[in-house]
Design a protein around this motif. Structure first.
Motif, mmCIF file in Angstrom:
data_model
loop_
_atom_site.group_PDB
_atom_site.id
_atom_site.type_symbol
_atom_site.label_atom_id
_atom_site.label_comp_id
_atom_site.label_asym_id
_atom_site.label_seq_id
_atom_site.Cartn_x
_atom_site.Cartn_y
_atom_site.Cartn_z
ATOM 1 N N TYR A 59 -17.459 82.893 18.168
ATOM 2 C CA TYR A 59 -18.624 82.378 18.694
ATOM 3 C C TYR A 59 -18.780 81.965 19.924
ATOM 4 O O TYR A 59 -19.770 82.296 20.730
ATOM 5 C CB TYR A 59 -18.903 81.310 17.806
ATOM 6 C CG TYR A 59 -20.478 80.511 17.724
ATOM 7 C CD1 TYR A 59 -21.535 81.622 17.538
ATOM 8 C CD2 TYR A 59 -20.801 79.359 18.203
ATOM 9 C CE1 TYR A 59 -22.797 81.180 17.734
ATOM 10 C CE2 TYR A 59 -22.206 79.036 18.179
ATOM 11 C CZ TYR A 59 -23.285 79.922 17.889
ATOM 12 O OH TYR A 59 -24.435 79.681 18.160
ATOM 13 N N LEU A 62 -19.065 85.230 22.162
ATOM 14 C CA LEU A 62 -20.515 85.826 22.011
ATOM 15 C C LEU A 62 -21.510 85.050 22.733
ATOM 16 O O LEU A 62 -22.420 85.646 23.091
ATOM 17 C CB LEU A 62 -20.795 85.881 20.340
ATOM 18 C CG LEU A 62 -20.067 86.816 19.475
ATOM 19 C CD1 LEU A 62 -20.388 86.812 18.022
ATOM 20 C CD2 LEU A 62 -20.250 88.311 19.803
ATOM 21 N N TYR A 66 -23.554 86.898 25.525
ATOM 22 C CA TYR A 66 -25.219 87.178 25.135
ATOM 23 C C TYR A 66 -25.956 86.260 25.411
ATOM 24 O O TYR A 66 -27.177 86.528 25.874
ATOM 25 C CB TYR A 66 -24.983 87.863 23.771
ATOM 26 C CG TYR A 66 -24.330 89.328 23.532
ATOM 27 C CD1 TYR A 66 -24.894 90.470 24.087
ATOM 28 C CD2 TYR A 66 -23.245 89.071 22.956
ATOM 29 C CE1 TYR A 66 -24.268 91.514 23.834
ATOM 30 C CE2 TYR A 66 -22.365 90.438 22.890
ATOM 31 C CZ TYR A 66 -22.818 91.549 23.254
ATOM 32 O OH TYR A 66 -22.173 92.632 23.287
ATOM 33 N N THR A 111 -18.062 87.247 12.049
ATOM 34 C CA THR A 111 -18.656 87.924 13.360
ATOM 35 C C THR A 111 -19.953 88.457 13.463
ATOM 36 O O THR A 111 -20.892 87.973 14.280
ATOM 37 C CB THR A 111 -17.542 88.850 14.121
ATOM 38 O OG1 THR A 111 -16.183 88.170 13.797
ATOM 39 C CG2 THR A 111 -17.673 89.032 15.381
ATOM 40 N N HIS A 112 -20.364 89.277 12.699
ATOM 41 C CA HIS A 112 -21.683 89.669 12.411
ATOM 42 C C HIS A 112 -22.709 88.546 12.151
ATOM 43 O O HIS A 112 -23.658 88.846 12.949
ATOM 44 C CB HIS A 112 -21.455 90.695 11.207
ATOM 45 C CG HIS A 112 -22.944 91.420 11.099
ATOM 46 N ND1 HIS A 112 -23.147 92.513 11.256
ATOM 47 C CD2 HIS A 112 -24.040 90.916 10.134
ATOM 48 C CE1 HIS A 112 -24.546 92.877 10.865
ATOM 49 N NE2 HIS A 112 -25.079 91.698 10.249
ATOM 50 N N MET A 115 -23.286 86.366 15.136
ATOM 51 C CA MET A 115 -24.067 87.244 16.269
ATOM 52 C C MET A 115 -25.505 87.107 16.092
ATOM 53 O O MET A 115 -26.224 86.978 16.706
ATOM 54 C CB MET A 115 -23.580 88.734 16.317
ATOM 55 C CG MET A 115 -24.419 89.233 17.439
ATOM 56 S SD MET A 115 -23.929 88.658 18.874
ATOM 57 C CE MET A 115 -25.167 89.623 19.811
ATOM 58 N N GLN A 119 -28.330 85.953 18.717
ATOM 59 C CA GLN A 119 -29.372 87.008 18.908
ATOM 60 C C GLN A 119 -30.699 86.075 18.937
ATOM 61 O O GLN A 119 -31.693 86.118 20.093
ATOM 62 C CB GLN A 119 -29.625 87.948 17.882
ATOM 63 C CG GLN A 119 -28.502 89.119 17.817
ATOM 64 C CD GLN A 119 -28.681 89.958 16.844
ATOM 65 O OE1 GLN A 119 -28.471 89.534 15.819
ATOM 66 N NE2 GLN A 119 -28.660 91.376 16.917
ATOM 67 N N ALA A 135 -25.816 93.562 15.953
ATOM 68 C CA ALA A 135 -24.837 92.549 15.398
ATOM 69 C C ALA A 135 -23.498 93.278 14.882
ATOM 70 O O ALA A 135 -22.259 92.562 15.221
ATOM 71 C CB ALA A 135 -25.472 92.014 14.007
ATOM 72 N N ALA A 138 -21.298 94.022 17.913
ATOM 73 C CA ALA A 138 -20.801 92.908 18.389
ATOM 74 C C ALA A 138 -19.435 92.776 17.466
ATOM 75 O O ALA A 138 -18.246 92.201 17.911
ATOM 76 C CB ALA A 138 -21.406 91.486 18.100
ATOM 77 N N ASP A 188 -30.254 93.228 23.973
ATOM 78 C CA ASP A 188 -30.384 91.877 23.424
ATOM 79 C C ASP A 188 -31.164 90.810 24.107
ATOM 80 O O ASP A 188 -31.973 90.389 23.301
ATOM 81 C CB ASP A 188 -28.964 91.414 23.336
ATOM 82 C CG ASP A 188 -28.741 89.887 22.730
ATOM 83 O OD1 ASP A 188 -29.059 89.772 21.845
ATOM 84 O OD2 ASP A 188 -28.511 88.983 23.555
#
Length: 222
Positions: A59, A62, A66, A111-112, A115, A119, A135, A138, A188
């Protein structure tokens, strides 16, 4: 009166059972707070630890890659009643305990899902298939246990299309990153600020989406 008393006792027993089954733990690390709510008292302790560690590994990465303004407080729920695999809404990640029992190595479901928090597209004008594709991209790039979970981007097939979403779209994005590094981050950002349109593909690459897919189909090496 007796009926009411019996119902009251049953209600209290039910609540007692619910509170026993629900285990809530709070964690704070490196500026991020995770509330972990577990409704499955058979969940392996080691698996719980892996899920938490995955959150704290990916996290922040990410967020840094992003969206540095992403939420600092996240809730993760292990749900015995949820019928899907996982979902995310309003900073709450719900994961099926059934799925984790069946696929204990699939910890990158975290993780998915986180994300999606990063987002934060809201009512985006962009396509839903791209949201899920990013996702999974990522997960492909930042995942910590994909090989053990037997998770990978699928080989290209002529029956595929860019809007198949998830891993198919993620592979297309990985291919696009080879010639346009940072393109996923650009997409993104535009999805988040609601400036993404069908013309964005050509504006960023010089080609339309269909033209890009045609090039990808001719040489899909990632």
């Amino acid at each position: 009166m007796k009926k009411t008393s019996i119902l009251s006792i049953l209600f209290l027993m039910l609540m007692a059972g619910t509170s026993y089954a629900q285990q809530t733990s709070n964690y704070n690390k490196n500026g991020y707070r995770l509330t972990f709510i577990n409704y499955d008292n058979t969940l392996d302790t080691a698996l719980k630890t892996k899920l938490i560690n995955t959150f704290y590994k990916v996290y922040p990465e990410l967020a840094n890659a992003y969206n540095k303004k992403t939420l600092k407080a996240v809730t993760m729920i292990i749900d015995t009643n949820y019928k899907g695999v996982a979902e995310t809404a309003n900073g709450i990640v719900t994961i099926s305990s059934r799925w984790m029992h069946q696929r204990p190595e699939d910890i990158d479901v975290v993780t998915h899902e986180v994300m999606h928090i990063v987002q934060d597209y809201g009512q985006s004008t962009g396509p839903g298939w791209l949201t899920e594709g990013i996702a999974d991209y990522a997960r492909f790039k930042f995942g910590v246990n994909n090989p053990a979970a037997n998770w990978s981007l699928p080989a290209y097939k002529t029956t595929q299309n860019y809007d198949n979403s998830y891993r198919v779209t993620a592979r297309f994005l990985a291919w696009l990153e080879k010639s346009k590094p940072g393109i996923v981050k650009t997409f993104d950002g535009k999805m988040r600020d609601h400036t993404f349109t069908d013309d964005t593909w050509k504006q960023q690459t010089g080609k339309t989406l269909d033209e890009l897919w045609k090039d990808y189909s001719a040489n899909p090496t990632v």
